[in-house]
Design an enzyme around this catalytic site. Structure first.
Site, short mmCIF file in Angstrom:
data_model
loop_
_atom_site.label_atom_id
_atom_site.label_comp_id
_atom_site.label_asym_id
_atom_site.label_seq_id
_atom_site.Cartn_x
_atom_site.Cartn_y
_atom_site.Cartn_z
N GLU A 127 0.85 -1.02 0.03
CA GLU A 127 0.16 -0.05 0.06
C GLU A 127 0.95 1.20 -0.13
OE1 GLU A 127 -3.89 2.03 2.65
OE2 GLU A 127 -2.72 0.21 3.14
N GLY A 267 3.09 2.16 10.73
CA GLY A 267 3.02 1.45 12.01
C GLY A 267 2.80 0.03 11.56
N ALA A 268 1.96 -0.33 10.77
CA ALA A 268 1.74 -1.76 10.42
C ALA A 268 0.79 -1.60 9.05
CB ALA A 268 0.93 -2.36 11.56
N MET A 269 0.48 -2.99 8.39
CA MET A 269 -0.11 -2.97 7.37
C MET A 269 -1.12 -4.17 7.36
SD MET A 269 -0.86 -2.05 4.34
CE MET A 269 -2.05 -2.61 3.29
N GLU A 270 -2.45 -3.99 6.98
CA GLU A 270 -3.49 -5.18 7.36
C GLU A 270 -3.62 -6.07 6.11
OE1 GLU A 270 -5.55 -1.55 4.91
OE2 GLU A 270 -3.95 -1.73 6.42
N HIS A 303 -6.34 -2.17 15.27
CA HIS A 303 -6.78 -1.34 14.01
C HIS A 303 -6.48 -2.33 12.95
CE1 HIS A 303 -6.52 2.26 11.47
NE2 HIS A 303 -5.92 1.61 10.86
N GLU A 304 -5.47 -3.11 12.79
CA GLU A 304 -5.13 -3.79 11.73
C GLU A 304 -6.00 -5.20 11.65
OE1 GLU A 304 -3.35 -2.45 9.63
OE2 GLU A 304 -2.47 -0.73 11.12
N HIS A 307 -9.45 -4.02 10.18
CA HIS A 307 -9.30 -3.79 8.95
C HIS A 307 -9.80 -4.94 8.02
CE1 HIS A 307 -8.02 0.05 7.53
NE2 HIS A 307 -7.01 0.20 8.24
N GLU A 326 -9.76 4.04 6.48
CA GLU A 326 -8.77 4.53 7.59
C GLU A 326 -9.54 5.05 8.67
OE1 GLU A 326 -6.17 3.08 8.08
OE2 GLU A 326 -5.50 2.26 6.30
#
Length: 862
Positions: A127, A267-270, A303-304, A307, A326
């Site tokens: 992303e 921070g991170a990726m879903e 959060h992730e 998603h 988001e």
């Protein structure tokens, strides 16, 4: 592979109004990776289908790729060509099988987009447009495909091979290599593709869903880090249960994996079923992670995971709809975090973050709507406006609808758009249909930038009070005039003598430029509590006096409003002091004394309420920011509070001691108040303050107390300061995440010599620009240190510009995100403004500047 895209003087602008559905769909894709850090071969097999009756060729996006082979339906393709970075293949008919082969070099990929190497691990970040750096593909979020992936690698070097979805098969090959196959049955856009290969171990667990399916969970890290993953695994299980309970959303695969890597832009990726995390949001133990770190890990893991539905099962049609996933998911993770501890403190933290990052963004040269209209580089729009203001827009709709109707609306949204790419308009329509409301005018929150300013004037007329509300949405770049917003305001009146409520709380909608409200049969003078719970992301200006604010800080029954009254009282005092060289501190001191003495309040709330507003937030209230005047005013108030309430601070400090570390709301509150009290004791100039701080530093059994004490010492001049800095470094040398704290604490110091100290730290052997966390911990932290960064000499501006120019050559995305502090030049005096502008001009004129940096720096000059 190209490591940077070169900006031109006429960069391509992508506009929302130009959206057109894809010419070709790719319902199925098979990927075969022969993994090697120096030379990875990628073979892609695409099942393509023409969308519509057009005769346009198949265009596959690429970035730094060279086509080694192109085949159509098993035969060598004819007539294919490269159009810039894209592969164009002429096709007749409606359906074909297109195969491509490319070679990429992950170990040379310093952008950390696409497939890259991090500490011996191969991983991906796709992303927003990183997949095109892996293989040729229509790399846009509205092309959804089912993925089958085969990974082949050296078994000793990469014993673990992970990808999206569920594992199908695995085996060994000759020559010490092995393979694994993965299948994701759910269609997804290319930005959600992921693979990881490395020498990893897993903290494993299981979760049983509402329907009784058992899901295998894994937190994958390097072996030495395994003991630091229990908190993340626990947070994942809590998140899965919460999403089922609150939103009715069940996980849909047989496995859910998370991998932690040290080098990561976000921070991170879903990624579907395979989340990739910056290690700072996974690894935690009491010795190395603060309470803030623990909370952030739980929030980001949630959060992730959330998603999976708000972003994966329902994705966004195009990148202009980014807040669809988001903003909604931030709202969901904020709600989750509020349910795990103090909802009031969580709301305070969320609003403080909004005001620190999004409000300045909304009032500066980079202001943009929650749903932007155009961009040059989409990575520049992963902003506080998209995420945090987007979450507030969702929160306002939830407030307007109420909990039951909001849940019905989200159910409708998930059910209607499951497996598709949706828009912000689709979401709002679901709110309208399930909620029975008309949100036509509310949609302006998506299309208009800027933070609305609402003035509220309350006047008493005998036994009646009249409240006059007026709103103004200020001009922003490209939007000189605005229509009024729909502003949901929760408000309540309290008796100024008794403190008793004068009626129930009301929710009113300010939909026009102005509105008047009448309150009858009042038995005593009223005090106004407005925007309770921060019901709208606005700036409120009232005619409340210092006495009114002090009264509300002691009597308001809404925790956020009580906090807000205290903060406004402090803010008014500090702004007046900065502007006039001094102000009466009496009302603030008494309000803080009352708060410290209220045994009904939890210590976490007390700690937040008695903290003074930041230098930067004080500056946001001034026509021209005066860093030194603000610093002097703030230090004078801290000093007087520290001296006058010396006994109260000692009692708060001693009463918050803990014998052992415990991660619980009560224990976190005690540690927070202890650090705040220590800061005020030090500010008072107490003779034993440095020794008190050093003893806390030396004796602490947790990072929260240790770093809190270190921060106090770093801001002072005691010989114990250098001893603490050296001791901290020696203790944690080799632990990158903790050394980030070491760099950051020094970069945020309030000392006169901070700029000089930071310049020296750049030469430290443990500093590197190639790691995004390290760059942010020093350069990013220093740029938000209002006093040091804005030193009148301009050395802070030169330092940051030098670092960003160097960083842009390695990682344009990270560099571009650190530009905004320089872009606020219009808010400062002519001398500082000229120096900041000169550095921006120097950045724009740098040869080979990336389009990421060019967009941010050039817009900041306007």
């Amino acid at each position: 592979m190209a490591d940077a895209q070169i900006a031109t003087q006429a960069p391509k602008i992508t506009r929302r109004e130009d959206y057109r559905e894809p010419d070709w769909r790719v319902p199925e894709i098979a990927l075969d990776f022969a993994l090697d850090p120096a030379a990875t071969r990628v073979r892609a097999t695409l099942q393509v289908e023409r969308a519509g009756t057009h005769d346009r060729p198949l265009r596959l996006n690429g970035d730094g790729l060279t086509a080694l082979a192109v085949r159509v339906d098993g035969a060598e393709a004819q007539g294919w060509r490269m159009d810039g970075a894209d592969l164009v293949v002429p096709l007749t008919g409606v359906a074909h099988v297109v195969e491509t082969e490319v070679e990429i070099a992950p170990e040379r990929n310093t952008q950390l987009q696409g497939l890259y190497a991090s500490g011996g691990i191969l991983c991906t970040q796709c992303e927003a447009e990183g997949f095109r750096r892996i293989t040729f593909f229509p790399d846009r979020p509205d092309v959804l495909s089912r993925y089958k992936v085969k990974l082949t690698a050296d078994k000793t070097r990469f014993p673990v091979l992970l990808a999206n979805g569920d594992p199908i098969a695995q085996g060994d090959l000759e020559g010490g290599r092995h393979w694994a196959e993965w299948h994701d049955p759910f269609p997804k856009p290319s930005y959600l593709f992921a693979l990881v290969a490395g020498d990893l171990v897993a903290n494993r667990g299981t979760f049983v869903t509402l329907s009784g399916r058992e899901v295998q969970l894994g937190i994958w890290v390097r072996s030495p880090d395994l003991a630091k993953t229990d908190h993340a695994l626990h947070a994942l299980k809590l998140s899965m249960a919460w999403d089922e309970k609150v939103y009715g959303r069940e996980y849909d695969l047989d496995v859910f994996n998370i991998v932690a890597v040290d080098d990561f832009n976000f921070g991170a990726m879903e990624n579907k079923g395979l989340n990739v995390f910056n290690s700072r949001y996974i690894l935690a133990d009491p010795d190395t992670a603060t309470d803030y770190d623990y909370d952030a890990i739980a929030a980001v893991v949630a959060h992730e995971y959330f998603h999976n539905w708000s972003g994966n099962r329902v994705t966004c049609r195009d990148w202009f709809q980014l807040s669809l996933k988001e903003g909604f998911t931030v709202f969901r993770d904020q709600s989750f975090s509020a349910d795990q501890g103090s909802a009031a403190v969580k709301r305070i933290e969320d609003v403080r973050g909004l005001r620190a990052s999004q409000f300045p963004e909304d009032s500066g040269p980079l202001a943009h709507p929650v749903r932007p209209d155009e961009y040059i580089e989409i990575s520049n729009f992963y902003t506080a406006t998209i995420y945090n203001k987007g979450a507030e827009v969702i929160r306002m709709m939830a407030t307007i609808l109420g909990p039951d109707k909001f849940r019905a609306a989200t159910d409708l949204y998930f059910d209607r758009f499951d497996g598709t790419a949706a828009t912000c308009e689709d979401f709002v329509q679901c709110m309208e249909q399930a909620g029975g409301v008309d949100l036509t005018r509310f949609r302006r929150w998506y299309s208009q930038a800027g933070t609305p300013r609402v003035s509220a004037t309350l006047a008493q007329e005998g036994g009646r009070a009249r409240l006059k509300l007026r709103q103004l949405v200020p001009p922003t770049p490209g939007q000189p005039s605005k229509e009024p917003m729909v502003v949901p305001l929760r408000l309540k009146l309290f008796g100024a003598n008794s403190g008793a409520p004068l009626g129930d709380e009301q929710l009113i909608l300010l939909e026009d430029d102005s509105r008047e409200l009448l309150f009858d049969n009042l038995s005593e003078p009223p005090a106004l509590s407005i925007n309770r719970g921060f019901s709208a992301p606005i700036i409120v200006e009232t005619n409340r006096t210092a006495q009114d604010l002090a009264f509300l800080s002691a009597h308001d029954d809404d925790p956020f409003a009580r906090y807000e009254a205290m903060q406004q009282l402090m803010l008014d005092t500090l702004v007046a002091s900065a502007a006039n060289g001094g102000a009466d501190h009496g009302a603030v001191i008494e309000a803080v004394r009352n708060t410290l003495g209220d045994s009904r309040l939890d210590r976490a709330f007390v700690a937040e309420a008695v903290l003074l507003p930041s230098d930067s937030f004080i500056g946001d209230q001034m026509a021209v920011v005066e860093p030194e005047a603000i610093f002097r005013a703030r230090e004078a108030l801290r000093n007087e509070l520290g001296k006058t309430l010396a006994g109260e601070w000692r009692a708060a400090y001693d009463g918050s001691r803990a014998n052992r570390f415990e991660y619980s709301p009560a224990a976190k509150g005690a540690r927070r108040l202890r650090t705040v009290a220590l800061g005020y004791i030090a500010a008072s100039g107490a003779a034993d303050a440095d020794r008190l701080a050093f003893d806390q530093f030396a004796d602490a059994d947790n990072m929260t107390d240790r770093q809190g004490a270190l921060t106090t010492l770093v801001n002072g001049s005691s010989p114990l300061r250098d001893e603490a800095i050296d001791t901290f470094y020696r203790r944690y040398q080799g632990n990158g995440l903790v050394l980030d704290k070491w760099f950051q604490t020094q970069a945020l110091s309030t000392r006169d010599d901070t700029a000089e100290m930071v310049e020296r730290l750049v030469a430290h052997p443990d500093f590197t620009l190639s790691n995004p966390n390290r760059a942010r911990s020093l350069v990013g932290a220093f740029s938000v240190n209002q006093r040091a960064f804005h030193d009148v000499s301009g050395r802070g501006y030169r330092f940051v510009a030098d670092q960003l120019i160097a960083l842009d050559k390695l990682n344009p995305q990270t560099a571009a995100k650190l530009i905004p502090p320089l872009g606020r030049w219009k808010r400062f005096d002519e001398g500082r403004a000229a120096k900041m502008r000169a550095e921006l001009e120097r950045i724009v004129a740098t040869p080979g500047l990336s389009k990421d940096m060019f967009e941010q720096a050039s817009k900041s000059l306007d």
